[in-house]
Design a protein around this motif. Structure first.
Motif, PDB file in Angstrom:
ATOM      1  N   SER A 137      75.269  68.124  57.927  1.00  0.00           N
ATOM      2  CA  SER A 137      74.078  68.229  58.385  1.00  0.00           C
ATOM      3  C   SER A 137      72.830  67.572  57.721  1.00  0.00           C
ATOM      4  O   SER A 137      71.925  66.825  58.198  1.00  0.00           O
ATOM      5  N   LYS A 138      72.956  67.805  56.053  1.00  0.00           N
ATOM      6  CA  LYS A 138      72.021  67.477  55.498  1.00  0.00           C
ATOM      7  C   LYS A 138      72.379  66.048  54.729  1.00  0.00           C
ATOM      8  O   LYS A 138      71.383  65.476  54.180  1.00  0.00           O
ATOM      9  N   ALA A 139      73.364  65.515  54.978  1.00  0.00           N
ATOM     10  CA  ALA A 139      73.965  64.333  54.228  1.00  0.00           C
ATOM     11  C   ALA A 139      72.920  63.188  54.896  1.00  0.00           C
ATOM     12  O   ALA A 139      72.657  63.081  56.190  1.00  0.00           O
ATOM     13  N   GLU A 140      73.124  62.134  54.134  1.00  0.00           N
ATOM     14  CA  GLU A 140      72.444  60.883  54.744  1.00  0.00           C
ATOM     15  C   GLU A 140      73.194  59.549  54.286  1.00  0.00           C
ATOM     16  O   GLU A 140      74.315  59.745  53.257  1.00  0.00           O
ATOM     17  N   GLY A 141      73.064  58.587  54.837  1.00  0.00           N
ATOM     18  CA  GLY A 141      73.885  57.245  54.433  1.00  0.00           C
ATOM     19  C   GLY A 141      75.406  57.503  54.850  1.00  0.00           C
ATOM     20  O   GLY A 141      75.796  57.940  55.625  1.00  0.00           O
ATOM     21  N   GLN A 142      76.260  56.920  53.991  1.00  0.00           N
ATOM     22  CA  GLN A 142      77.649  56.861  54.190  1.00  0.00           C
ATOM     23  C   GLN A 142      78.429  58.241  53.964  1.00  0.00           C
ATOM     24  O   GLN A 142      79.217  58.482  54.577  1.00  0.00           O
ATOM     25  N   ASP A 160      81.323  60.477  56.690  1.00  0.00           N
ATOM     26  CA  ASP A 160      82.610  60.878  55.826  1.00  0.00           C
ATOM     27  C   ASP A 160      82.576  62.533  56.126  1.00  0.00           C
ATOM     28  O   ASP A 160      83.638  63.017  56.233  1.00  0.00           O
ATOM     29  N   LEU A 161      81.489  63.213  55.970  1.00  0.00           N
ATOM     30  CA  LEU A 161      81.247  64.663  55.835  1.00  0.00           C
ATOM     31  C   LEU A 161      81.497  65.252  57.290  1.00  0.00           C
ATOM     32  O   LEU A 161      82.175  66.109  57.494  1.00  0.00           O
ATOM     33  N   GLU A 162      80.953  64.097  58.251  1.00  0.00           N
ATOM     34  CA  GLU A 162      81.203  64.743  59.787  1.00  0.00           C
ATOM     35  C   GLU A 162      82.709  64.470  60.226  1.00  0.00           C
ATOM     36  O   GLU A 162      83.164  65.497  60.795  1.00  0.00           O
ATOM     37  N   GLU A 163      83.505  63.504  59.523  1.00  0.00           N
ATOM     38  CA  GLU A 163      84.838  63.524  59.813  1.00  0.00           C
ATOM     39  C   GLU A 163      85.759  64.577  59.236  1.00  0.00           C
ATOM     40  O   GLU A 163      86.441  65.137  59.932  1.00  0.00           O
ATOM     41  N   LYS A 164      85.159  64.979  57.865  1.00  0.00           N
ATOM     42  CA  LYS A 164      86.240  65.936  57.296  1.00  0.00           C
ATOM     43  C   LYS A 164      85.607  67.215  58.109  1.00  0.00           C
ATOM     44  O   LYS A 164      86.734  68.388  58.238  1.00  0.00           O
ATOM     45  N   ILE A 194      92.024  70.039  52.852  1.00  0.00           N
ATOM     46  CA  ILE A 194      90.622  69.833  53.344  1.00  0.00           C
ATOM     47  C   ILE A 194      89.780  70.376  52.378  1.00  0.00           C
ATOM     48  O   ILE A 194      88.737  69.628  52.039  1.00  0.00           O
ATOM     49  N   PHE A 195      90.071  71.492  51.943  1.00  0.00           N
ATOM     50  CA  PHE A 195      88.686  72.449  51.411  1.00  0.00           C
ATOM     51  C   PHE A 195      88.802  72.369  49.772  1.00  0.00           C
ATOM     52  O   PHE A 195      88.167  73.164  48.990  1.00  0.00           O
TER      53      PHE A 195
END
Length: 110
Positions: free
Chosen positions: A52-57, A61-65, A108-109
């Motif tokens: 939720s805090k990530a930006e850019g690419q 990537d994190l949403e997919e994970k 995953i983790f």
């Protein structure tokens, strides 16, 4: 996935059916796996916060994970809720399915 439990169900003791022994083993196994699932749920919360805090690419990537982790967490919960009265013969297959789902979570983790 390696646990402290052996995967083989020993022959029953006099007066104890194989299915009763399998059920007892399943309960012991399910408790251990539930503890691992709780750890994965905590890690999922951390991943969700990072996404939720990530930006850019990094964000997609994190949403997919995160989505993959959610799917695997749901599957793990369903697997642990499979009939706890699995027969001695079915216990091995159920355990194998649970182990496979948890291996996917671990990938995953880690």
């Amino acid at each position: 996935m390696t646990t402290s439990l052996t995967s083989r169900i020993p022959p029953p003791c006099p007066g104890v059916s194989r299915n009763a022994l399998a059920h007892a083993r399943w309960k012991e196994y399910a408790v251990a796996m539930q503890k691992q699932l709780d750890v994965f749920k905590d890690k999922y919360g951390e991943l969700k916060d990072r996404a939720s805090k990530a930006e850019g690419q990094a964000k997609p990537d994190l949403e997919e994970k995160r989505a993959q982790a959610q799917t695997k967490l749901d599957a793990a919960g369903r697997k642990l809720d499979e009939p706890k009265s699995a027969s001695a013969d079915r216990w091995e297959k159920v355990k194998e399915g649970v182990d496979n789902v948890f291996d996917g979570l671990k990938s995953i983790f880690t």
